[in-house]
Design an enzyme around this catalytic site. Sequence first.
Site, PDB file in Angstrom:
ATOM      1  N   CYS A 166     -22.259  18.766  10.108  1.00 10.22           N
ATOM      2  CA  CYS A 166     -21.184  19.767   9.891  1.00 10.22           C
ATOM      3  C   CYS A 166     -21.145  20.493   9.042  1.00 10.22           C
ATOM      4  O   CYS A 166     -20.514  19.892   7.985  1.00 10.22           O
ATOM      5  CB  CYS A 166     -20.163  19.808  10.573  1.00 10.22           C
ATOM      6  N   SER A 177     -22.037  31.014  20.169  1.00  9.43           N
ATOM      7  CA  SER A 177     -20.469  31.626  21.087  1.00  9.43           C
ATOM      8  C   SER A 177     -20.220  32.211  22.078  1.00  9.43           C
ATOM      9  O   SER A 177     -20.029  33.217  21.366  1.00  9.43           O
ATOM     10  CB  SER A 177     -19.364  30.927  19.511  1.00  9.43           C
ATOM     11  N   LEU A 178     -20.043  32.331  23.554  1.00  8.69           N
ATOM     12  CA  LEU A 178     -19.662  32.746  24.263  1.00  8.69           C
ATOM     13  C   LEU A 178     -18.252  33.105  24.689  1.00  8.69           C
ATOM     14  O   LEU A 178     -17.756  33.571  24.154  1.00  8.69           O
ATOM     15  CB  LEU A 178     -21.134  32.494  24.943  1.00  8.69           C
ATOM     16  N   HIS A 179     -18.479  32.083  25.093  1.00  5.00           N
ATOM     17  CA  HIS A 179     -16.491  32.189  25.295  1.00  5.00           C
ATOM     18  C   HIS A 179     -15.991  32.706  25.761  1.00  5.00           C
ATOM     19  O   HIS A 179     -15.109  32.403  26.961  1.00  5.00           O
ATOM     20  CB  HIS A 179     -16.206  31.355  24.143  1.00  5.00           C
ATOM     21  N   SER A 233     -24.807  28.268  14.573  1.00 11.58           N
ATOM     22  CA  SER A 233     -23.837  27.980  15.430  1.00 11.58           C
ATOM     23  C   SER A 233     -23.421  30.126  15.230  1.00 11.58           C
ATOM     24  O   SER A 233     -23.099  29.879  14.284  1.00 11.58           O
ATOM     25  CB  SER A 233     -23.249  27.423  15.717  1.00 11.58           C
ATOM     26  N   GLU A 270     -15.007  22.503   3.830  1.00 16.44           N
ATOM     27  CA  GLU A 270     -14.767  20.782   4.650  1.00 16.44           C
ATOM     28  C   GLU A 270     -16.352  20.039   5.399  1.00 16.44           C
ATOM     29  O   GLU A 270     -17.211  22.184   5.550  1.00 16.44           O
ATOM     30  CB  GLU A 270     -14.310  21.390   6.436  1.00 16.44           C
ATOM     31  N   CYS A 290      -9.370  29.790  16.543  1.00 11.74           N
ATOM     32  CA  CYS A 290      -9.723  29.000  15.358  1.00 11.74           C
ATOM     33  C   CYS A 290      -9.440  29.581  13.971  1.00 11.74           C
ATOM     34  O   CYS A 290      -8.453  30.324  13.706  1.00 11.74           O
ATOM     35  CB  CYS A 290     -11.482  29.739  15.358  1.00 11.74           C
ATOM     36  N   ASN A 346      -9.558  22.320  20.776  1.00  8.03           N
ATOM     37  CA  ASN A 346      -9.224  21.710  19.793  1.00  8.03           C
ATOM     38  C   ASN A 346      -7.818  23.118  19.865  1.00  8.03           C
ATOM     39  O   ASN A 346      -7.758  23.068  18.880  1.00  8.03           O
ATOM     40  CB  ASN A 346     -10.201  21.742  19.006  1.00  8.03           C
ATOM     41  N   GLY A 401     -16.879  29.027   9.327  1.00  9.18           N
ATOM     42  CA  GLY A 401     -18.385  30.513   8.620  1.00  9.18           C
ATOM     43  C   GLY A 401     -18.686  30.793   9.749  1.00  9.18           C
ATOM     44  O   GLY A 401     -19.063  30.229  10.520  1.00  9.18           O
ATOM     45  N   GLU A 402     -19.128  32.260   9.237  1.00  2.00           N
ATOM     46  CA  GLU A 402     -20.611  32.246  10.599  1.00  2.00           C
ATOM     47  C   GLU A 402     -21.317  32.604   9.575  1.00  2.00           C
ATOM     48  O   GLU A 402     -21.639  33.520   8.146  1.00  2.00           O
ATOM     49  CB  GLU A 402     -20.057  34.133  10.502  1.00  2.00           C
ATOM     50  N   CYS A 426     -11.599  35.215  14.970  1.00  2.00           N
ATOM     51  CA  CYS A 426     -11.216  34.196  16.916  1.00  2.00           C
ATOM     52  C   CYS A 426     -10.569  34.048  17.267  1.00  2.00           C
ATOM     53  O   CYS A 426      -9.712  33.731  16.016  1.00  2.00           O
ATOM     54  CB  CYS A 426     -12.618  33.644  16.803  1.00  2.00           C
TER      55      CYS A 426
HETATM   56  N1  SAH Z   1     -19.030  30.909  13.258  1.00  2.00           N
HETATM   57  C1  SAH Z   1     -19.951  29.838  14.234  1.00  2.00           C
HETATM   58  C2  SAH Z   1     -19.425  28.588  13.913  1.00  2.00           C
HETATM   59  C3  SAH Z   1     -18.729  27.959  13.881  1.00  2.00           C
HETATM   60  S1  SAH Z   1     -17.612  27.932  14.480  1.00  2.00           S
HETATM   61  C4  SAH Z   1     -19.419  30.226  15.357  1.00  2.00           C
HETATM   62  O1  SAH Z   1     -18.628  31.287  15.787  1.00  2.00           O
HETATM   63  O2  SAH Z   1     -20.051  29.989  16.361  1.00  2.00           O
HETATM   64  C5  SAH Z   1     -18.605  26.196  15.170  1.00  2.00           C
HETATM   65  C6  SAH Z   1     -18.416  26.415  17.006  1.00  2.00           C
HETATM   66  O3  SAH Z   1     -16.471  25.778  16.811  1.00  2.00           O
HETATM   67  C7  SAH Z   1     -17.568  27.595  17.758  1.00  2.00           C
HETATM   68  O4  SAH Z   1     -18.340  27.743  18.903  1.00  2.00           O
HETATM   69  C8  SAH Z   1     -16.470  28.254  17.728  1.00  2.00           C
HETATM   70  O5  SAH Z   1     -15.969  28.854  18.381  1.00  2.00           O
HETATM   71  C9  SAH Z   1     -15.975  26.663  17.897  1.00  2.00           C
HETATM   72  N2  SAH Z   1     -14.515  25.945  18.091  1.00  2.00           N
HETATM   73  C10 SAH Z   1     -13.933  26.939  17.213  1.00  2.00           C
HETATM   74  N3  SAH Z   1     -12.489  27.132  16.840  1.00  2.00           N
HETATM   75  C11 SAH Z   1     -12.181  26.006  18.190  1.00  2.00           C
HETATM   76  C12 SAH Z   1     -11.590  25.447  18.576  1.00  2.00           C
HETATM   77  N4  SAH Z   1     -10.165  25.629  18.061  1.00  2.00           N
HETATM   78  N5  SAH Z   1     -11.753  24.333  19.509  1.00  2.00           N
HETATM   79  C13 SAH Z   1     -12.849  24.547  20.300  1.00  2.00           C
HETATM   80  N6  SAH Z   1     -13.812  25.156  19.588  1.00  2.00           N
HETATM   81  C14 SAH Z   1     -13.868  25.961  19.011  1.00  2.00           C
END
Ligand code: SAH
Length: 344
Positions: free
Chosen positions: A105, A217-219, A194, A92, A119, A293, A162-163, A116
Amino acid sequence: MQKNLFGLTIDELTKELLNLNLPKFRAKQIAAWIYQRGATSFDEMTDISKNLRQQLNENYEINIVNLIKRLDSSDGLTTKFLLKLDDGAKIETVLMRHDYGNSVCISTQVGCAMGCKFCASTLKGLERNLTSTEILAEVVFVNDILRAENQKIDSIVIMGIGEPLMNFDNLIKFLTLIHEDYTLNLSYRKITISTCGIVPNIYKLAELNLPITLSISLHAPTNVLRSQLMPINDTFKVEEVVKAGRDYGDKTGRRVTYEYILIGEVNDTTEHALQLSRLLSGQLANVNLIPLNPVAETKFKKPSKERIKNFADFLNNRHINATIRREMGANINAACGQLRIKSI
Ligand code: SAH
């Protein structure tokens, strides 16, 4: 079989075209057609003789990427593309039209190995890395669409499937290519990577000293919670990730962004905000709060608007610069990566 010229650097292209005894200026001309003028066939190259175009057709092709599906949001600002690669793999790419410019993006892998919990992109694991050519194709493909509207890509966020730091060499080759004056000539300052926090590769990226914006991406502010949400935290702990972020900021002079998805009743309390503010205090950083999301396959929910605002206010009151990410294109598909998952 014809060899694909798309994705070659000017030096690679020059070398390739020596097979037809073509001088360097031809390589420059053809590169401009491919990367800047939207050509997908040699017949469009009107400043090249018919004879030579025929010779090129016999030996080469210009293969960018195949569009499977295009979805436009109802406000017209966001467009999602489901793209098919030569081996049938799907990715995508998303175009976002902001008032400050057009941003794309892009994905760097087919699927993702990081696991994760919130995701969609990782639900079926990692299929493979994208090549630098395939990553470049996402950008050139969208730029070609924008050109038809007399517009162009102004910035790139590497936040798709992807990462990126697990596909380091292809990522760097792509970044170098997109910066060249014969492609999009895009400043590194307009590019954001990211990462979920692949610590050794954050240092490796810092060593290259490119003024690219890093988003981490800390979260979650603690190891216990972060490990529950992100398995990579078992390898690289919160403190190591934040230390690498600090080092990146010091080396490149670029302010690091920490992404923090707000998940209802998981990581969105005042206590979490306090822990986060302590973790980042004294660091020149931004926090980007992302309302979750919802992904159909997971149980997580989005917090209320009020809770999101409270979390942001708490951080800002403690001098941690926090912004709430604007949601775009929600009506064309819930979460990042959902489009691909639905199609497979
Ligand atoms: N792998 C990289 C880049 C891809 S994800 C990373 O982890 O940063 C890009 C961003 O979208 C990241 O911060 C990821 O954690 C976030 N993301 C993934 N799933 C999501 C969701 N369901 N809702 C909101 N953000 C999400």
